[in-house]
Scaffold this active site. Structure first.
Site, PDB file in Angstrom:
ATOM      1  N   LYS A   1      38.728   1.038  53.236  1.00 49.05           N
ATOM      2  CA  LYS A   1      39.388   0.221  54.274  1.00 49.05           C
ATOM      3  C   LYS A   1      39.031  -1.265  54.095  1.00 49.05           C
ATOM      4  CE  LYS A   1      41.498   3.589  56.350  1.00 49.05           C
ATOM      5  NZ  LYS A   1      42.942   3.733  56.147  1.00 49.05           N
TER       6      LYS A   1
ATOM      7  N   SER B   1      40.304   0.559  60.405  1.00 49.60           N
ATOM      8  CA  SER B   1      39.462   1.388  61.276  1.00 49.60           C
ATOM      9  C   SER B   1      38.288   0.587  61.799  1.00 49.60           C
ATOM     10  CB  SER B   1      38.947   2.559  60.431  1.00 49.60           C
ATOM     11  OG  SER B   1      37.905   3.229  61.088  1.00 49.60           O
ATOM     12  N   ALA B   2      37.793   0.992  62.964  1.00 49.56           N
ATOM     13  CA  ALA B   2      36.576   0.391  63.511  1.00 49.56           C
ATOM     14  C   ALA B   2      35.389   0.624  62.589  1.00 49.56           C
ATOM     15  CB  ALA B   2      36.284   0.996  64.881  1.00 49.56           C
TER      16      ALA B   2
ATOM     17  N   TYR C   1      34.676   6.023  52.342  1.00 42.20           N
ATOM     18  CA  TYR C   1      35.912   5.923  53.140  1.00 42.20           C
ATOM     19  C   TYR C   1      36.020   4.518  53.748  1.00 42.20           C
ATOM     20  CZ  TYR C   1      38.875   6.089  57.254  1.00 42.20           C
ATOM     21  OH  TYR C   1      39.822   5.784  58.200  1.00 42.20           O
TER      22      TYR C   1
ATOM     23  N   SER D   1      49.388  16.476  52.041  1.00 42.18           N
ATOM     24  CA  SER D   1      48.001  16.860  51.712  1.00 42.18           C
ATOM     25  C   SER D   1      47.209  17.132  52.988  1.00 42.18           C
ATOM     26  CB  SER D   1      47.314  15.767  50.878  1.00 42.18           C
ATOM     27  OG  SER D   1      47.298  14.551  51.598  1.00 42.18           O
ATOM     28  N   ASN D   2      47.604  16.530  54.102  1.00 42.96           N
ATOM     29  CA  ASN D   2      46.920  16.821  55.371  1.00 42.96           C
ATOM     30  C   ASN D   2      47.936  16.941  56.508  1.00 42.96           C
ATOM     31  OD1 ASN D   2      44.523  17.378  56.778  1.00 42.96           O
ATOM     32  ND2 ASN D   2      44.410  15.284  57.559  1.00 42.96           N
TER      33      ASN D   2
ATOM     34  N   GLY E   1      24.045   8.902  59.703  1.00 45.08           N
ATOM     35  CA  GLY E   1      25.035   7.826  59.601  1.00 45.08           C
ATOM     36  C   GLY E   1      25.677   7.443  60.926  1.00 45.08           C
ATOM     37  N   ASP E   2      25.495   8.268  61.977  1.00 47.73           N
ATOM     38  CA  ASP E   2      26.120   7.941  63.265  1.00 47.73           C
ATOM     39  C   ASP E   2      25.478   6.717  63.913  1.00 47.73           C
ATOM     40  OD1 ASP E   2      28.150   9.738  63.479  1.00 47.73           O
ATOM     41  OD2 ASP E   2      27.164  11.077  64.910  1.00 47.73           O
TER      42      ASP E   2
HETATM   43  P1  NAD Z   1      46.268  12.197  58.837  1.00 49.36           P
HETATM   44  O1  NAD Z   1      45.478  12.803  57.729  1.00 49.36           O
HETATM   45  O2  NAD Z   1      46.685  13.080  59.960  1.00 49.36           O
HETATM   46  O3  NAD Z   1      47.560  11.474  58.258  1.00 49.36           O
HETATM   47  C1  NAD Z   1      47.608  10.909  56.978  1.00 49.36           C
HETATM   48  C2  NAD Z   1      48.876  11.420  56.304  1.00 49.36           C
HETATM   49  O4  NAD Z   1      48.992  10.833  55.017  1.00 49.36           O
HETATM   50  C3  NAD Z   1      48.875  12.931  56.117  1.00 49.36           C
HETATM   51  O5  NAD Z   1      50.085  13.463  56.588  1.00 49.36           O
HETATM   52  C4  NAD Z   1      48.758  13.115  54.607  1.00 49.36           C
HETATM   53  O6  NAD Z   1      49.440  14.278  54.152  1.00 49.36           O
HETATM   54  C5  NAD Z   1      49.380  11.827  54.078  1.00 49.36           C
HETATM   55  N1  NAD Z   1      48.880  11.352  52.783  1.00 49.36           N
HETATM   56  C6  NAD Z   1      47.597  11.176  52.380  1.00 49.36           C
HETATM   57  N2  NAD Z   1      47.577  10.658  51.136  1.00 49.36           N
HETATM   58  C7  NAD Z   1      48.854  10.498  50.750  1.00 49.36           C
HETATM   59  C8  NAD Z   1      49.491  10.002  49.576  1.00 49.36           C
HETATM   60  N3  NAD Z   1      48.771   9.578  48.532  1.00 49.36           N
HETATM   61  N4  NAD Z   1      50.839   9.986  49.527  1.00 49.36           N
HETATM   62  C9  NAD Z   1      51.591  10.429  50.563  1.00 49.36           C
HETATM   63  N5  NAD Z   1      51.040  10.903  51.703  1.00 49.36           N
HETATM   64  C10 NAD Z   1      49.698  10.939  51.796  1.00 49.36           C
HETATM   65  O7  NAD Z   1      45.405  10.963  59.387  1.00 49.36           O
HETATM   66  P2  NAD Z   1      45.622  10.090  60.690  1.00 49.36           P
HETATM   67  O8  NAD Z   1      44.531  10.417  61.640  1.00 49.36           O
HETATM   68  O9  NAD Z   1      47.025  10.138  61.120  1.00 49.36           O
HETATM   69  O10 NAD Z   1      45.278   8.660  60.087  1.00 49.36           O
HETATM   70  C11 NAD Z   1      46.283   7.777  59.613  1.00 49.36           C
HETATM   71  C12 NAD Z   1      45.616   6.537  59.048  1.00 49.36           C
HETATM   72  O11 NAD Z   1      44.819   5.947  60.057  1.00 49.36           O
HETATM   73  C13 NAD Z   1      44.679   6.812  57.866  1.00 49.36           C
HETATM   74  O12 NAD Z   1      44.814   5.765  56.936  1.00 49.36           O
HETATM   75  C14 NAD Z   1      43.305   6.777  58.495  1.00 49.36           C
HETATM   76  O13 NAD Z   1      42.311   6.385  57.573  1.00 49.36           O
HETATM   77  C15 NAD Z   1      43.489   5.745  59.584  1.00 49.36           C
HETATM   78  N6  NAD Z   1      42.553   5.907  60.714  1.00 49.36           N
HETATM   79  C16 NAD Z   1      42.467   7.115  61.355  1.00 49.36           C
HETATM   80  C17 NAD Z   1      41.556   7.268  62.398  1.00 49.36           C
HETATM   81  C18 NAD Z   1      41.386   8.597  63.084  1.00 49.36           C
HETATM   82  O14 NAD Z   1      40.330   8.819  63.696  1.00 49.36           O
HETATM   83  N7  NAD Z   1      42.344   9.503  63.038  1.00 49.36           N
HETATM   84  C19 NAD Z   1      40.781   6.181  62.816  1.00 49.36           C
HETATM   85  C20 NAD Z   1      40.915   4.964  62.158  1.00 49.36           C
HETATM   86  C21 NAD Z   1      41.811   4.840  61.096  1.00 49.36           C
HETATM   87  C1  WQD Z   2      32.397  10.910  68.036  1.00 47.92           C
HETATM   88  C2  WQD Z   2      31.074  11.185  68.753  1.00 47.92           C
HETATM   89  C3  WQD Z   2      29.379  12.093  67.312  1.00 47.92           C
HETATM   90  C4  WQD Z   2      31.382  15.919  66.518  1.00 47.92           C
HETATM   91  C5  WQD Z   2      34.958   8.852  62.964  1.00 47.92           C
HETATM   92  C6  WQD Z   2      34.933   8.007  61.724  1.00 47.92           C
HETATM   93  C7  WQD Z   2      35.675   6.717  61.979  1.00 47.92           C
HETATM   94  C8  WQD Z   2      37.069   6.945  62.549  1.00 47.92           C
HETATM   95  C9  WQD Z   2      37.048   7.890  63.708  1.00 47.92           C
HETATM   96  C10 WQD Z   2      38.657   6.945  60.763  1.00 47.92           C
HETATM   97  C11 WQD Z   2      29.840  10.786  67.943  1.00 47.92           C
HETATM   98  C12 WQD Z   2      29.767  13.106  68.373  1.00 47.92           C
HETATM   99  C13 WQD Z   2      31.070  14.652  66.979  1.00 47.92           C
HETATM  100  C14 WQD Z   2      30.623  17.026  66.983  1.00 47.92           C
HETATM  101  C15 WQD Z   2      29.316  15.525  68.337  1.00 47.92           C
HETATM  102  N1  WQD Z   2      37.950   7.553  61.610  1.00 47.92           N
HETATM  103  N2  WQD Z   2      30.055  14.462  67.866  1.00 47.92           N
HETATM  104  N3  WQD Z   2      29.622  16.783  67.885  1.00 47.92           N
HETATM  105  O1  WQD Z   2      32.059   9.334  64.158  1.00 47.92           O
HETATM  106  O2  WQD Z   2      32.955   7.874  66.041  1.00 47.92           O
HETATM  107  O3  WQD Z   2      34.282   8.162  64.007  1.00 47.92           O
HETATM  108  O4  WQD Z   2      36.315   9.090  63.366  1.00 47.92           O
HETATM  109  O5  WQD Z   2      38.645   5.768  60.491  1.00 47.92           O
HETATM  110  O6  WQD Z   2      35.725   6.067  60.761  1.00 47.92           O
HETATM  111  O7  WQD Z   2      33.592   7.752  61.370  1.00 47.92           O
HETATM  112  O8  WQD Z   2      34.076  10.062  65.547  1.00 47.92           O
HETATM  113  O9  WQD Z   2      34.797  12.160  66.588  1.00 47.92           O
HETATM  114  O10 WQD Z   2      33.300  12.273  64.553  1.00 47.92           O
HETATM  115  O11 WQD Z   2      32.363  11.476  66.727  1.00 47.92           O
HETATM  116  O12 WQD Z   2      28.391  15.380  69.143  1.00 47.92           O
HETATM  117  O13 WQD Z   2      30.831  18.193  66.589  1.00 47.92           O
HETATM  118  O14 WQD Z   2      30.951  12.615  68.938  1.00 47.92           O
HETATM  119  O15 WQD Z   2      28.000  12.153  67.045  1.00 47.92           O
HETATM  120  O16 WQD Z   2      28.886  10.320  68.861  1.00 47.92           O
HETATM  121  P1  WQD Z   2      33.203   8.836  64.934  1.00 47.92           P
HETATM  122  P2  WQD Z   2      33.687  11.569  65.815  1.00 47.92           P
END
Ligand code: NAD
Ligand code: WQD
Length: 335
Positions: free
Chosen positions: A156, A128-129, A152, A34-35, A297-298
């Protein structure tokens, strides 16, 4: 003995797959694409070479499909699960909360039910943070109060709670809840990295697209935060460091550690303008930006204290901001 990676073809999952394979482990990936893209499988194989590529199986399917999970568990000797699969876009979760609750929560309960049936009790979860919401002070420690501000983040929080309840009901589980800060960067090969569909929401993918000319200008959201230059500060962590954190967590589970929560961050905060400056150094000054209003929300500042992960797992982030930008730029030019 195999480790199941759900969402293993995604951004963090694919980098973790490489680290586990290169550590000599066998893995099974389930991903519904899906992603992500099935081509990521070939790229992982290319990175790890034939020696390790034979240790990876990929199943295209949904983690909510319990029949499929049962088939995977019966055909493979799964000893631990790393659960990455989930939807992760904050803004989209506000518009489509049901999709987020259905996908993120139900995939986790399906997985846990099938694990229970097959007696598998080692589980690593991608938290996630975002669960810290607006923390009262910095850096953020694992024992800070938690609370989410969007659907979202609530998925978590709920999943963390489900895992706590499962552990209370059966202390033979070993569970690592990993709270990631802001993962960026790409593999050194330039073959795998973050490749979101459409216009990116997150900073680094947006910056990368401005650098290649696919997008015109970066909007910097807010110039009046209480930070050194008025722009938002975050704890950016290299995705390869983060991936290695999963290997450390799996080793920790093998010690029968019970339930553990770890921040995975660097402990250092960089502003949006720091990121632009660092990226411009590696791409030759192509990132143009303009100031725009704050994004709803930021928060102003967010960075981790990651000492617990070092003390208890011996893990710490090694790579600097220059390497994060350099690998992102290499990946962007390789696509
Ligand atoms: P991503 O979207 O690149 O990877 C997630 C993968 O899961 C994708 O390949 C998608 O196709 C697959 N997927 C989604 N739903 C599914 C389902 N129901 N069954 C099977 N596959 C499914 O995201 P990522 O950045 O690699 O993140 C991985 C995990 O880490 C996520 O749970 C995300 O919430 C968490 N996370 C990500 C970040 C970030 O900023 N990238 C930060 C904190 C936490
Ligand atoms: C970073 C900084 C923006 C885009 C998000 C989720 C968090 C986690 C990580 C999954 C901020 C600024 C951004 C732009 C900008 N994901 N910004 N212009 O918001 O810290 O965290 O991703 O769990 O849950 O909320 O990350 O990369 O979106 O933003 O100025 O076009 O960059 O305001 O200060 P964020 P981000």
């Amino acid at each position: 003995m195999s480790i199941l990676l759900t969402g293993g073809l995604g951004y963090i999952g694919s980098h973790t797959a490489v680290e586990l394979l290169e550590d000599g482990r066998e893995i099974v990936i389930i991903d519904n694409l899906s992603n992500s893209n099935i081509e990521v499988k070939d790229k992982i194989e290319k990175i790890v070479t034939d020696k390790y590529a034979k240790n990876m199986k990929v199943v295209v399917g949904d983690v909510r499909d319990e029949k499929l999970l049962e088939q995977i568990f019966s055909e493979n000797d799964i000893t631990a699960v790393v659960h990455f699969a989930g939807l992760k876009a904050v803004g989209e979760s506000v518009e489509k909360p049901l999709e987020y609750y259905d996908n993120n929560i139900n995939s986790t309960t399906s997985l846990l039910k099938v694990m229970k049936k097959f007696g598998v009790k080692n589980f690593v979860f991608s938290s996630s943070a975002t669960v810290y919401g607006r923390a009262k002070s910095m850096p953020i420690y694992e024992d800070f109060e938690i609370g989410a501000t969007n659907p979202y983040g609530r998925t978590k929080l709920f999943i963390e709670q489900i895992l706590q309840d499962i552990y209370v009901s059966d202390k033979t589980y070993n569970i690592a809840i990993l709270r990631y800060f802001n993962p960026i960067g790409a593999h050194d090969s330039g073959l795998i990295g973050e490749d979101p569909n459409g216009i990116p929401n997150n900073l680094l993918p947006y910056v990368a697209k401005v650098a290649t000319g696919k997008l015109e200008v970066l909007s910097v959201f807010g110039d009046d935060y209480d930070t050194k230059d008025g722009t938002g500060v975050r704890d950016y962590i290299h995705v390869v460091d983060l991936a290695k954190g999963h290997l450390s967590a799996l080793k920790k589970l093998e010690e029968n550690c019970g339930l553990k929560i770890y921040n995975l961050g660097t402990g250092v905060g960089y502003s949006v303008l720091d990121i632009v400056e660092a990226y411009n150094k590696v791409c030759g000054g192509k990132v143009k930006y303009k100031f725009a209003p704050r994004r709803p929300g930021d928060i102003d500042v967010c960075y981790a204290n990651a000492d617990k992960a070092f003390k208890e797992m011996g893990w710490k982030a090694e790579r600097d901001l220059e390497n994060m930008c350099m690998t992102s730029w290499k990946f962007e030019n390789n696509k």
